[in-house]
Every structure is written in C-alpha cells, then in structure tokens.
Design a protein around this motif. Structure first.
Motif, PDB file in Angstrom:
ATOM      1  N   GLY A  14      20.582  50.385  53.851  1.00 54.97           N
ATOM      2  CA  GLY A  14      20.755  51.400  54.880  1.00 54.97           C
ATOM      3  C   GLY A  14      20.633  50.902  56.312  1.00 54.97           C
ATOM      4  O   GLY A  14      20.899  51.652  57.240  1.00 54.97           O
ATOM      5  N   ARG A  15      20.241  49.652  56.508  1.00 55.94           N
ATOM      6  CA  ARG A  15      20.110  49.119  57.867  1.00 55.94           C
ATOM      7  C   ARG A  15      21.444  48.612  58.367  1.00 55.94           C
ATOM      8  O   ARG A  15      22.255  48.082  57.614  1.00 55.94           O
ATOM      9  N   LYS A  16      21.681  48.767  59.670  1.00 59.42           N
ATOM     10  CA  LYS A  16      22.875  48.219  60.281  1.00 59.42           C
ATOM     11  C   LYS A  16      22.684  46.724  60.483  1.00 59.42           C
ATOM     12  O   LYS A  16      21.581  46.249  60.735  1.00 59.42           O
ATOM     13  N   VAL A  17      23.778  45.976  60.396  1.00 52.23           N
ATOM     14  CA  VAL A  17      23.731  44.525  60.552  1.00 52.23           C
ATOM     15  C   VAL A  17      23.723  44.179  62.033  1.00 52.23           C
ATOM     16  O   VAL A  17      24.526  44.694  62.809  1.00 52.23           O
ATOM     17  N   THR A  18      22.799  43.302  62.426  1.00 54.12           N
ATOM     18  CA  THR A  18      22.726  42.833  63.811  1.00 54.12           C
ATOM     19  C   THR A  18      22.933  41.326  63.832  1.00 54.12           C
ATOM     20  O   THR A  18      22.743  40.642  62.829  1.00 54.12           O
ATOM     21  N   TYR A  19      23.324  40.816  64.997  1.00 57.30           N
ATOM     22  CA  TYR A  19      23.497  39.372  65.142  1.00 57.30           C
ATOM     23  C   TYR A  19      22.151  38.682  65.013  1.00 57.30           C
ATOM     24  O   TYR A  19      21.152  39.140  65.542  1.00 57.30           O
ATOM     25  N   GLY A  20      22.123  37.584  64.260  1.00 54.82           N
ATOM     26  CA  GLY A  20      20.901  36.845  64.004  1.00 54.82           C
ATOM     27  C   GLY A  20      20.194  37.273  62.736  1.00 54.82           C
ATOM     28  O   GLY A  20      19.245  36.636  62.294  1.00 54.82           O
ATOM     29  N   MET A  21      20.649  38.347  62.124  1.00 51.22           N
ATOM     30  CA  MET A  21      20.019  38.894  60.924  1.00 51.22           C
ATOM     31  C   MET A  21      20.397  38.066  59.692  1.00 51.22           C
ATOM     32  O   MET A  21      21.538  37.664  59.543  1.00 51.22           O
ATOM     33  N   PRO A  22      19.437  37.816  58.803  1.00 55.38           N
ATOM     34  CA  PRO A  22      19.792  37.151  57.547  1.00 55.38           C
ATOM     35  C   PRO A  22      20.424  38.160  56.586  1.00 55.38           C
ATOM     36  O   PRO A  22      19.967  39.297  56.476  1.00 55.38           O
ATOM     37  N   ILE A  23      21.505  37.751  55.926  1.00 56.29           N
ATOM     38  CA  ILE A  23      22.172  38.620  54.953  1.00 56.29           C
ATOM     39  C   ILE A  23      22.486  37.819  53.693  1.00 56.29           C
ATOM     40  O   ILE A  23      22.515  36.593  53.716  1.00 56.29           O
ATOM     41  N   GLN A  24      22.714  38.530  52.603  1.00 55.98           N
ATOM     42  CA  GLN A  24      23.114  37.928  51.339  1.00 55.98           C
ATOM     43  C   GLN A  24      24.308  38.714  50.799  1.00 55.98           C
ATOM     44  O   GLN A  24      24.383  39.924  50.970  1.00 55.98           O
ATOM     45  N   PHE A  25      25.217  38.013  50.138  1.00 53.36           N
ATOM     46  CA  PHE A  25      26.370  38.641  49.506  1.00 53.36           C
ATOM     47  C   PHE A  25      26.184  38.565  47.996  1.00 53.36           C
ATOM     48  O   PHE A  25      26.087  37.482  47.440  1.00 53.36           O
ATOM     49  N   MET A  26      26.139  39.734  47.343  1.00 54.20           N
ATOM     50  CA  MET A  26      25.938  39.766  45.904  1.00 54.20           C
ATOM     51  C   MET A  26      27.167  40.357  45.218  1.00 54.20           C
ATOM     52  O   MET A  26      27.676  41.397  45.624  1.00 54.20           O
ATOM     53  N   HIS A  27      27.625  39.683  44.175  1.00 54.99           N
ATOM     54  CA  HIS A  27      28.717  40.183  43.350  1.00 54.99           C
ATOM     55  C   HIS A  27      28.165  41.327  42.510  1.00 54.99           C
ATOM     56  O   HIS A  27      27.172  41.159  41.785  1.00 54.99           O
ATOM     57  N   VAL A  28      28.769  42.488  42.619  1.00 54.91           N
ATOM     58  CA  VAL A  28      28.234  43.693  41.999  1.00 54.91           C
ATOM     59  C   VAL A  28      28.187  43.581  40.479  1.00 54.91           C
ATOM     60  O   VAL A  28      27.177  43.911  39.856  1.00 54.91           O
ATOM     61  N   ASP A  29      29.258  43.125  39.851  1.00 59.60           N
ATOM     62  CA  ASP A  29      29.320  43.101  38.391  1.00 59.60           C
ATOM     63  C   ASP A  29      28.386  42.074  37.752  1.00 59.60           C
ATOM     64  O   ASP A  29      27.743  42.348  36.748  1.00 59.60           O
ATOM     65  N   ASP A  54      22.652  31.940  41.055  1.00 54.43           N
ATOM     66  CA  ASP A  54      21.611  32.787  40.506  1.00 54.43           C
ATOM     67  C   ASP A  54      20.778  33.399  41.637  1.00 54.43           C
ATOM     68  O   ASP A  54      20.515  32.728  42.634  1.00 54.43           O
ATOM     69  N   PRO A  55      20.361  34.655  41.522  1.00 57.52           N
ATOM     70  CA  PRO A  55      19.576  35.302  42.577  1.00 57.52           C
ATOM     71  C   PRO A  55      18.284  34.585  42.929  1.00 57.52           C
ATOM     72  O   PRO A  55      17.736  34.796  43.999  1.00 57.52           O
ATOM     73  N   SER A  56      17.787  33.716  42.066  1.00 57.02           N
ATOM     74  CA  SER A  56      16.534  33.024  42.362  1.00 57.02           C
ATOM     75  C   SER A  56      16.741  31.824  43.288  1.00 57.02           C
ATOM     76  O   SER A  56      15.780  31.193  43.689  1.00 57.02           O
ATOM     77  N   SER A  57      17.979  31.502  43.645  1.00 56.69           N
ATOM     78  CA  SER A  57      18.250  30.364  44.522  1.00 56.69           C
ATOM     79  C   SER A  57      17.845  30.669  45.957  1.00 56.69           C
ATOM     80  O   SER A  57      17.954  31.800  46.427  1.00 56.69           O
ATOM     81  N   GLN A  58      17.380  29.642  46.662  1.00 49.65           N
ATOM     82  CA  GLN A  58      17.000  29.801  48.060  1.00 49.65           C
ATOM     83  C   GLN A  58      18.189  29.641  48.997  1.00 49.65           C
ATOM     84  O   GLN A  58      18.086  29.943  50.176  1.00 49.65           O
ATOM     85  N   ARG A  59      19.322  29.171  48.509  1.00 54.49           N
ATOM     86  CA  ARG A  59      20.444  28.833  49.373  1.00 54.49           C
ATOM     87  C   ARG A  59      21.522  29.911  49.411  1.00 54.49           C
ATOM     88  O   ARG A  59      22.694  29.606  49.483  1.00 54.49           O
ATOM     89  N   VAL A  60      21.136  31.155  49.376  1.00 54.38           N
ATOM     90  CA  VAL A  60      22.117  32.233  49.368  1.00 54.38           C
ATOM     91  C   VAL A  60      22.011  33.125  50.607  1.00 54.38           C
ATOM     92  O   VAL A  60      22.643  34.168  50.665  1.00 54.38           O
ATOM     93  N   THR A  61      21.238  32.720  51.595  1.00 57.13           N
ATOM     94  CA  THR A  61      21.054  33.519  52.801  1.00 57.13           C
ATOM     95  C   THR A  61      21.936  33.000  53.917  1.00 57.13           C
ATOM     96  O   THR A  61      21.977  31.804  54.177  1.00 57.13           O
ATOM     97  N   TYR A  62      22.637  33.910  54.589  1.00 54.53           N
ATOM     98  CA  TYR A  62      23.505  33.584  55.711  1.00 54.53           C
ATOM     99  C   TYR A  62      22.980  34.293  56.948  1.00 54.53           C
ATOM    100  O   TYR A  62      22.363  35.350  56.848  1.00 54.53           O
ATOM    101  N   TYR A  63      23.256  33.711  58.109  1.00 56.06           N
ATOM    102  CA  TYR A  63      22.863  34.323  59.377  1.00 56.06           C
ATOM    103  C   TYR A  63      24.115  34.660  60.152  1.00 56.06           C
ATOM    104  O   TYR A  63      25.026  33.842  60.268  1.00 56.06           O
ATOM    105  N   VAL A  64      24.184  35.882  60.674  1.00 50.15           N
ATOM    106  CA  VAL A  64      25.352  36.386  61.377  1.00 50.15           C
ATOM    107  C   VAL A  64      25.249  36.017  62.848  1.00 50.15           C
ATOM    108  O   VAL A  64      24.243  36.312  63.500  1.00 50.15           O
ATOM    109  N   HIS A  65      26.283  35.354  63.362  1.00 47.42           N
ATOM    110  CA  HIS A  65      26.348  34.988  64.772  1.00 47.42           C
ATOM    111  C   HIS A  65      27.668  35.459  65.348  1.00 47.42           C
ATOM    112  O   HIS A  65      28.685  35.484  64.649  1.00 47.42           O
ATOM    113  N   PRO A  66      27.691  35.821  66.637  1.00 46.99           N
ATOM    114  CA  PRO A  66      28.946  36.256  67.253  1.00 46.99           C
ATOM    115  C   PRO A  66      29.888  35.078  67.471  1.00 46.99           C
ATOM    116  O   PRO A  66      29.456  33.972  67.769  1.00 46.99           O
TER     117      PRO A  66
END
Length: 87
Positions: A14-29, A54-66
């Motif tokens: 429910g949070r809006k995405v801001t620049y600098g925020m960490p995000i993850q992309f998950m395949h729904v199925d 796998d969701p337990s990996s540490q390398r799945v976080t991205y940071y949004v930059h303009p």
C-alpha cells in the motif's frame, strides 16, 4: 533472510514508491524474486540475464533512482518517470 524478505513485503503493501526506496520484484505464480545475474550468452558477451531466485536470497533488492536530475531522492515515482534500478 526469508523472514526478513516477507517482513519487508508486508511493510511495503500500500505504500507509494519513492526514489531511493528498496523494492523487490516477485513472480506471482512461483513466488520467486527477480535477480540480475551477469552471465555470458552465446551471441553477446555483455548480456545480462534475469533469473528467478529463491525468496531467501539477499540479492533480490533493487533501489529506485531517477534517470534525470529534476527528481530527487525521497520524491514519489510517478507513472511516466524514467527510472534506474540499482542492485
């Protein structure tokens, strides 16, 4: 790590995405997270492959930059903004 990822997902709902925020992309199925992995393809040695992780990996976080300087860290990302994702 899996619990940390799940906790982060629950906090972000429910949070809006801001620049600098960490995000993850998950395949729904499958429930796997997107991870960028450098690997050599047959046709292009500079190619970057995308693989499920796998969701337990540490390398799945991205940071949004303009993409352009008229947006600053902490501002909301809007629909037509050009963004860069750093891993």
């Amino acid at each position: 790590n899996k619990l940390n990822n799940l906790k982060m997902m629950q906090e972000m709902i429910g949070r809006k995405v801001t620049y600098g925020m960490p995000i993850q992309f998950m395949h729904v199925d499958s429930g796997y997270f997107l991870q960028l992995a450098k690997r050599i393809s047959q046709g292009d040695e500079s190619a970057t492959g995308r693989v499920g992780e796998d969701p337990s990996s540490q390398r799945v976080t991205y940071y949004v930059h303009p993409r352009f300087r008229y947006r600053q860290e902490g501002e909301y990302v809007v629909y037509d903004d050009h963004i860069l994702l750093y891993n």
